[in-house]
Design a protein around this motif. Structure first.
Motif, PDB file in Angstrom:
ATOM      1  N   ARG A 181      19.954   4.382   4.563  1.00  0.00           N
ATOM      2  CA  ARG A 181      19.525   3.329   3.644  1.00  0.00           C
ATOM      3  C   ARG A 181      20.666   2.948   2.692  1.00  0.00           C
ATOM      4  O   ARG A 181      20.932   1.759   2.475  1.00  0.00           O
ATOM      5  CB  ARG A 181      18.292   3.780   2.862  1.00  0.00           C
TER       6      ARG A 181
ATOM      7  N   TYR B 230      16.145  -7.354   5.576  1.00  0.00           N
ATOM      8  CA  TYR B 230      14.962  -8.195   5.384  1.00  0.00           C
ATOM      9  C   TYR B 230      13.730  -7.465   5.939  1.00  0.00           C
ATOM     10  O   TYR B 230      13.354  -7.646   7.114  1.00  0.00           O
ATOM     11  CB  TYR B 230      15.139  -9.534   6.094  1.00  0.00           C
ATOM     12  N   PRO B 231      13.102  -6.612   5.133  1.00  0.00           N
ATOM     13  CA  PRO B 231      11.945  -5.821   5.592  1.00  0.00           C
ATOM     14  C   PRO B 231      10.811  -6.654   6.181  1.00  0.00           C
ATOM     15  O   PRO B 231      10.092  -6.180   7.060  1.00  0.00           O
ATOM     16  CB  PRO B 231      11.496  -5.094   4.313  1.00  0.00           C
ATOM     17  N   LYS B 232      10.668  -7.898   5.704  1.00  0.00           N
ATOM     18  CA  LYS B 232       9.565  -8.724   6.194  1.00  0.00           C
ATOM     19  C   LYS B 232       9.705  -9.047   7.677  1.00  0.00           C
ATOM     20  O   LYS B 232       8.723  -9.417   8.324  1.00  0.00           O
ATOM     21  CB  LYS B 232       9.469 -10.015   5.374  1.00  0.00           C
TER      22      LYS B 232
ATOM     23  N   ASN C 264      10.480  -6.767   9.664  1.00  0.00           N
ATOM     24  CA  ASN C 264      10.192  -5.470  10.297  1.00  0.00           C
ATOM     25  C   ASN C 264       8.882  -4.912   9.759  1.00  0.00           C
ATOM     26  O   ASN C 264       8.802  -3.744   9.388  1.00  0.00           O
ATOM     27  CB  ASN C 264      11.350  -4.496  10.030  1.00  0.00           C
TER      28      ASN C 264
ATOM     29  N   TYR D 291      18.648   0.177   9.325  1.00  0.00           N
ATOM     30  CA  TYR D 291      18.292  -0.311   7.982  1.00  0.00           C
ATOM     31  C   TYR D 291      18.140  -1.824   8.070  1.00  0.00           C
ATOM     32  O   TYR D 291      19.021  -2.525   8.569  1.00  0.00           O
ATOM     33  CB  TYR D 291      19.378   0.031   6.959  1.00  0.00           C
ATOM     34  N   HIS D 292      17.018  -2.335   7.583  1.00  0.00           N
ATOM     35  CA  HIS D 292      16.715  -3.757   7.638  1.00  0.00           C
ATOM     36  C   HIS D 292      16.868  -4.386   6.250  1.00  0.00           C
ATOM     37  O   HIS D 292      16.133  -4.044   5.319  1.00  0.00           O
ATOM     38  CB  HIS D 292      15.286  -3.981   8.147  1.00  0.00           C
TER      39      HIS D 292
ATOM     40  N   PHE E 127       8.898  -2.867   6.469  1.00  0.00           N
ATOM     41  CA  PHE E 127       9.646  -1.608   6.339  1.00  0.00           C
ATOM     42  C   PHE E 127      11.149  -1.866   6.397  1.00  0.00           C
ATOM     43  O   PHE E 127      11.604  -2.671   7.222  1.00  0.00           O
ATOM     44  CB  PHE E 127       9.249  -0.634   7.449  1.00  0.00           C
ATOM     45  N   ASP E 128      11.897  -1.147   5.571  1.00  0.00           N
ATOM     46  CA  ASP E 128      13.352  -1.330   5.590  1.00  0.00           C
ATOM     47  C   ASP E 128      14.047  -0.349   6.525  1.00  0.00           C
ATOM     48  O   ASP E 128      15.261  -0.435   6.729  1.00  0.00           O
ATOM     49  CB  ASP E 128      13.932  -1.213   4.177  1.00  0.00           C
TER      50      ASP E 128
ATOM     51  N   SER F 253      13.719   1.674  10.446  1.00  0.00           N
ATOM     52  CA  SER F 253      13.029   1.846  11.725  1.00  0.00           C
ATOM     53  C   SER F 253      13.795   2.844  12.582  1.00  0.00           C
ATOM     54  O   SER F 253      14.989   3.081  12.367  1.00  0.00           O
ATOM     55  CB  SER F 253      12.891   0.510  12.474  1.00  0.00           C
TER      56      SER F 253
END
Length: 247
Positions: free
Chosen positions: A148, A82-84, A86, A79-80, A89-90, A92
């Protein structure tokens, strides 16, 4: 109007048209560059706002999951925060894809899974030998929502969880006789489900190969057989596909 005049007018018209087209292309390219530049600037600004210690933690965790998947072959979901960082995407996925160069190694892994698997059909045509196999873990399901939720609750800039999956989302077997490739596949039916049931052919033009025969038995998985060989009848393909699916 003489021929020379006609040629001159046609040439001038072409020049004007090309000039106009060039302007349009240049304008489109300028807009695209400006848009990309703005997006890159926005991403850079968002990245700069992330604390240095969090950036370092993210880098360390990604490196750690790389090593873990290489060593064990296990699957991890990240779970990210900071999606930006990745690609927007939050979530992977790391690992979960197993490739095999021998049928024995493939079967050893496949036999540990729940649900249907693919096996070498007893009616495999003479001359065909095992080429490769792939088993892929699921990337959809309740576990994604759980990761998530856990990731958000943890507050960590990146949250990693090992997933012990029991049923493959995709399996592919390939055989070859040196000239043609024979493929068998198992894959998850999309959310809407296949509108066709039973055995049905692909809708590709006659001159496009390989040709496919699909099998939807009404469950959550669909199966297929593909080949470029012109020597196999539809009946032979269906019987072979049925023999390749072990439920």
């Amino acid at each position: 109007m003489n021929a020379a005049t006609k040629v001159a007018i046609a040439t001038l018209s072409s020049i004007l048209l090309l000039g106009s087209s060039a302007s349009l292309v240049a304008g489109a390219q300028s807009y695209e560059k400006a848009t990309q530049g703005a997006a890159a600037k926005k991403t850079a600004e968002a990245t700069m706002a992330i604390p240095a210690e969090e950036k370092k933690f993210i880098e360390q965790e990604i490196q750690r999951v790389k090593e873990l998947t290489q060593e064990s072959g296990d699957m991890y979901v990240l779970y990210h925060k900071y999606p930006k960082l990745n690609s927007g995407f939050d979530i992977s996925f790391w690992g979960g894809i197993h490739e095999f160069t021998t049928y024995e190694d493939y079967l050893k892994k496949a036999s540990t899974l729940k649900g249907s698997i693919l096996q070498q059909p007893a009616n495999l045509p003479k001359g065909y030998k095992f080429l490769s196999a792939v088993i892929e873990a699921p990337t959809k399901g309740k576990f994604v929502d759980e990761v998530r939720a856990e990731g958000k609750k943890s507050g960590k800039p990146i949250y990693m969880k090992k997933i012990d999956w029991k049923e493959a989302a995709t399996i592919r077997l390939k055989y070859t006789n040196g000239k043609d490739t024979l493929g068998f596949s198992k894959y998850t039916v999309d959310s809407e489900g296949s509108k066709k049931k039973g055995f049905f052919d692909d809708e590709l033009p006659k001159n496009v190969f390989p040709k496919y025969v699909f099998w939807n038995d009404g469950g959550k998985f669909e199966y297929s057989i593909s080949t470029s060989s012109l020597d196999m009848s539809r009946k032979e393909k269906i019987e072979m596909l049925k023999a390749a699916v072990k439920k």
